[in-house]
Design an enzyme around this catalytic site. Structure first.
Site, PDB file in Angstrom:
ATOM      1  N   CYS A  72     -44.727  48.078  23.322  1.00 23.19           N
ATOM      2  CA  CYS A  72     -46.177  47.944  23.045  1.00 23.19           C
ATOM      3  C   CYS A  72     -46.451  47.220  21.729  1.00 23.19           C
ATOM      4  CB  CYS A  72     -46.851  49.312  23.021  1.00 23.19           C
ATOM      5  SG  CYS A  72     -46.775  50.183  24.602  1.00 23.19           S
ATOM      6  N   ARG A  73     -46.159  47.885  20.586  1.00 24.02           N
ATOM      7  CA  ARG A  73     -46.560  47.333  19.296  1.00 24.02           C
ATOM      8  C   ARG A  73     -45.642  46.224  18.795  1.00 24.02           C
ATOM      9  NH1 ARG A  73     -46.579  53.100  16.542  1.00 24.02           N
ATOM     10  NH2 ARG A  73     -44.950  53.268  18.131  1.00 24.02           N
ATOM     11  N   SER A  74     -44.340  46.488  18.744  1.00 23.60           N
ATOM     12  CA  SER A  74     -43.454  45.474  18.126  1.00 23.60           C
ATOM     13  C   SER A  74     -43.365  44.167  18.925  1.00 23.60           C
ATOM     14  CB  SER A  74     -42.071  46.048  17.800  1.00 23.60           C
ATOM     15  OG  SER A  74     -41.428  46.535  18.937  1.00 23.60           O
ATOM     16  N   ASN A  79     -40.364  49.536  21.740  1.00 22.68           N
ATOM     17  CA  ASN A  79     -40.245  48.066  21.771  1.00 22.68           C
ATOM     18  C   ASN A  79     -40.884  47.492  23.037  1.00 22.68           C
ATOM     19  OD1 ASN A  79     -37.561  45.554  21.773  1.00 22.68           O
ATOM     20  ND2 ASN A  79     -39.535  45.451  20.758  1.00 22.68           N
ATOM     21  N   CYS A 116     -40.861  49.316  16.508  1.00 22.70           N
ATOM     22  CA  CYS A 116     -41.667  50.486  16.881  1.00 22.70           C
ATOM     23  C   CYS A 116     -40.760  51.470  17.607  1.00 22.70           C
ATOM     24  CB  CYS A 116     -42.887  50.076  17.701  1.00 22.70           C
ATOM     25  SG  CYS A 116     -42.518  49.238  19.269  1.00 22.70           S
ATOM     26  N   ASP A 125     -49.805  54.255  17.932  1.00 31.59           N
ATOM     27  CA  ASP A 125     -49.110  54.043  19.197  1.00 31.59           C
ATOM     28  C   ASP A 125     -50.150  54.011  20.317  1.00 31.59           C
ATOM     29  OD1 ASP A 125     -47.652  54.195  21.501  1.00 31.59           O
ATOM     30  OD2 ASP A 125     -46.428  55.895  20.862  1.00 31.59           O
TER      31      ASP A 125
HETATM   32  P1  4NP Z   1     -44.290  51.349  21.338  1.00 22.95           P
HETATM   33  O1  4NP Z   1     -45.055  52.346  22.318  1.00 22.95           O
HETATM   34  O2  4NP Z   1     -43.426  52.222  20.436  1.00 22.95           O
HETATM   35  O3  4NP Z   1     -45.379  50.678  20.613  1.00 22.95           O
HETATM   36  O4  4NP Z   1     -43.458  50.429  22.212  1.00 22.95           O
HETATM   37  C1  4NP Z   1     -44.406  53.326  23.088  1.00 22.95           C
HETATM   38  C2  4NP Z   1     -43.857  52.981  24.287  1.00 22.95           C
HETATM   39  C3  4NP Z   1     -43.241  53.941  25.057  1.00 22.95           C
HETATM   40  C4  4NP Z   1     -43.191  55.242  24.622  1.00 22.95           C
HETATM   41  C5  4NP Z   1     -43.737  55.586  23.412  1.00 22.95           C
HETATM   42  C6  4NP Z   1     -44.347  54.621  22.632  1.00 22.95           C
HETATM   43  N1  4NP Z   1     -42.585  56.239  25.415  1.00 22.95           N
HETATM   44  O5  4NP Z   1     -42.616  57.410  25.031  1.00 22.95           O
HETATM   45  O6  4NP Z   1     -42.054  55.929  26.480  1.00 22.95           O
END
Ligand code: 4NP
Length: 146
Positions: free
Chosen positions: A8-10, A6, A3, A117
């Protein structure tokens, strides 16, 4: 499992897939296309939703994907279309590009559905991500075991 952050989703995708495969034969890992959270634990909301479903993902630390991952792993799953494009931009040869898929296409082929997201949303966004990934990972398991 890839993602953006790294966190939240992955990490959820990694935890879910790991729980469905034999770790002696299948190596599951995750990474982000961005470096903002490198070294961090998964987001607390991901940890909590994993825990609710009996998974402990607190051994994970965020890292950034690198081109060598496209050699190391047989399947690279992007959570969304932006991740997909960013992973492809790291690929140097066709054999690397051919390993990259959007994960929801395993469940709904050709539809290019993104795992949303959940970072800026509420807690139910994380449960929704969990449910989507749990179903997609069942198909991944079937595919890699065939
Ligand atoms: P992820 O979610 O891609 O699922 O880990 C996010 C975590 C942090 C951010 C964006 C998406 N950020 O902008 O910090």
């Amino acid at each position: 499992m890839v993602c953006l952050g790294n966190i939240c989703r992955s990490p959820l995708a990694e935890g879910i897939l790991k729980s469905k495969v034999d770790s002696n034969t299948i190596i599951v890992d995750s990474a982000g296309t961005g470096a903002y959270h490198v070294g961090n634990l998964p987001d607390l909301r991901s940890i909590q939703v994993a825990e609710k479903h009996g998974l402990d993902i607190t051994d994970q630390r965020a890292r950034k994907i690198q081109t060598s991952d496209l050699d190391t792993f047989d399947y690279i799953y992007a959570m969304d279309a932006s991740n997909y494009r960013n992973i492809l931009s790291l690929a140097k040869i066709e054999a690397q590009k051919a390993k990259v898929f959007m994960i929801m296409n395993e469940l709904q082929p050709g539809e290019d559905i993104s795992v949303p997201d959940p970072y800026y949303g509420g807690g139910d966004g994380f449960e929704n991500v969990y449910q989507m990934l749990d179903k997609a990972c069942d198909v991944v398991v079937k595919k890699i075991s065939e």
